[in-house]
Write a protein that holds these residues in place. Structure first.
Motif, PDB file in Angstrom:
ATOM      1  N   ASN A  61       0.838  -1.200   0.000  1.00  0.00           N
ATOM      2  CA  ASN A  61       0.000   0.000   0.000  1.00  0.00           C
ATOM      3  C   ASN A  61       0.875   1.253   0.000  1.00  0.00           C
ATOM      4  O   ASN A  61       0.583   2.233  -0.685  1.00  0.00           O
ATOM      5  CB  ASN A  61      -0.942  -0.017   1.204  1.00  0.00           C
ATOM      6  CG  ASN A  61      -2.147   0.879   1.030  1.00  0.00           C
ATOM      7  OD1 ASN A  61      -2.341   1.528   0.012  1.00  0.00           O
ATOM      8  ND2 ASN A  61      -2.973   0.919   2.063  1.00  0.00           N
ATOM      9  N   ALA A  62       1.959   1.226   0.748  1.00  0.00           N
ATOM     10  CA  ALA A  62       2.885   2.360   0.763  1.00  0.00           C
ATOM     11  C   ALA A  62       3.414   2.624  -0.639  1.00  0.00           C
ATOM     12  O   ALA A  62       3.484   3.779  -1.080  1.00  0.00           O
ATOM     13  CB  ALA A  62       4.041   2.096   1.723  1.00  0.00           C
ATOM     14  N   GLY A  63       3.767   1.569  -1.370  1.00  0.00           N
ATOM     15  CA  GLY A  63       4.280   1.722  -2.727  1.00  0.00           C
ATOM     16  C   GLY A  63       3.301   2.434  -3.632  1.00  0.00           C
ATOM     17  O   GLY A  63       3.686   3.277  -4.449  1.00  0.00           O
ATOM     18  N   TYR A  64       2.020   2.098  -3.493  1.00  0.00           N
ATOM     19  CA  TYR A  64       0.985   2.759  -4.283  1.00  0.00           C
ATOM     20  C   TYR A  64       0.984   4.258  -4.002  1.00  0.00           C
ATOM     21  O   TYR A  64       0.940   5.079  -4.919  1.00  0.00           O
ATOM     22  CB  TYR A  64      -0.384   2.145  -3.947  1.00  0.00           C
ATOM     23  CG  TYR A  64      -1.538   2.933  -4.495  1.00  0.00           C
ATOM     24  CD1 TYR A  64      -1.904   2.802  -5.824  1.00  0.00           C
ATOM     25  CD2 TYR A  64      -2.252   3.810  -3.686  1.00  0.00           C
ATOM     26  CE1 TYR A  64      -2.968   3.547  -6.344  1.00  0.00           C
ATOM     27  CE2 TYR A  64      -3.313   4.546  -4.191  1.00  0.00           C
ATOM     28  CZ  TYR A  64      -3.667   4.404  -5.522  1.00  0.00           C
ATOM     29  OH  TYR A  64      -4.714   5.139  -6.026  1.00  0.00           O
ATOM     30  N   TRP A  65       1.043   4.642  -2.722  1.00  0.00           N
ATOM     31  CA  TRP A  65       0.987   6.052  -2.348  1.00  0.00           C
ATOM     32  C   TRP A  65       2.272   6.793  -2.701  1.00  0.00           C
ATOM     33  O   TRP A  65       2.222   7.973  -3.063  1.00  0.00           O
ATOM     34  CB  TRP A  65       0.611   6.204  -0.870  1.00  0.00           C
ATOM     35  CG  TRP A  65      -0.807   5.817  -0.657  1.00  0.00           C
ATOM     36  CD1 TRP A  65      -1.276   4.653  -0.116  1.00  0.00           C
ATOM     37  CD2 TRP A  65      -1.958   6.576  -1.036  1.00  0.00           C
ATOM     38  NE1 TRP A  65      -2.645   4.647  -0.145  1.00  0.00           N
ATOM     39  CE2 TRP A  65      -3.098   5.819  -0.697  1.00  0.00           C
ATOM     40  CE3 TRP A  65      -2.144   7.824  -1.630  1.00  0.00           C
ATOM     41  CZ2 TRP A  65      -4.394   6.257  -0.927  1.00  0.00           C
ATOM     42  CZ3 TRP A  65      -3.438   8.279  -1.860  1.00  0.00           C
ATOM     43  CH2 TRP A  65      -4.539   7.494  -1.517  1.00  0.00           C
ATOM     44  N   TYR A  66       3.426   6.124  -2.629  1.00  0.00           N
ATOM     45  CA  TYR A  66       4.661   6.760  -3.097  1.00  0.00           C
ATOM     46  C   TYR A  66       4.531   7.093  -4.581  1.00  0.00           C
ATOM     47  O   TYR A  66       4.919   8.181  -5.009  1.00  0.00           O
ATOM     48  CB  TYR A  66       5.880   5.858  -2.876  1.00  0.00           C
ATOM     49  CG  TYR A  66       6.401   5.823  -1.462  1.00  0.00           C
ATOM     50  CD1 TYR A  66       6.919   6.962  -0.858  1.00  0.00           C
ATOM     51  CD2 TYR A  66       6.403   4.635  -0.731  1.00  0.00           C
ATOM     52  CE1 TYR A  66       7.406   6.926   0.443  1.00  0.00           C
ATOM     53  CE2 TYR A  66       6.891   4.591   0.568  1.00  0.00           C
ATOM     54  CZ  TYR A  66       7.384   5.733   1.145  1.00  0.00           C
ATOM     55  OH  TYR A  66       7.870   5.698   2.435  1.00  0.00           O
ATOM     56  N   ALA A  67       4.011   6.161  -5.358  1.00  0.00           N
ATOM     57  CA  ALA A  67       3.842   6.400  -6.795  1.00  0.00           C
ATOM     58  C   ALA A  67       2.905   7.574  -7.043  1.00  0.00           C
ATOM     59  O   ALA A  67       3.182   8.436  -7.879  1.00  0.00           O
ATOM     60  CB  ALA A  67       3.336   5.138  -7.487  1.00  0.00           C
TER      61      ALA A  67
END
Length: 95
Positions: A61-67
């Motif tokens: 989920n963090a990866g999605y928000w970083y993107a």
């Protein structure tokens, strides 16, 4: 405003939403920080949102928000404290 002043605030009133979320996180209130980050609807809010999910351990989920924030996902070697300070420094410089 510098980080020392930010850290000494008694309340996040008057700060933009992303900084309010970071302030709540610094107070140990992850849930309130997450709620504030979700409300922001900007790349800054998305960056804080990513950090919060990384802190939670939800790396996918963090990866999605970083993107969404246009920021690289943080590697395991970067401490949460260092990332928080980097976000705060950048957001405060733009304030």
């Amino acid at each position: 405003m510098d980080i020392a002043t930010f850290n000494g605030l008694d309340s996040p009133d008057g700060l933009d939403g992303a900084l309010q979320a970071l302030w709540w996180d610094a107070q140990g209130d992850w849930e309130r920080a997450h709620t504030e980050a979700q409300r922001v609807g900007s790349p800054a809010g998305d960056w804080v949102h990513a950090y919060l999910h990384r802190k939670e351990g939800d790396i996918g989920n963090a990866g999605y928000w970083y993107a969404r924030a246009g920021k690289p996902a943080q590697e395991a070697g970067v401490s949460l404290e260092r990332e928080w300070e980097a976000i705060a420094t950048e957001l405060l410089a733009g304030d």
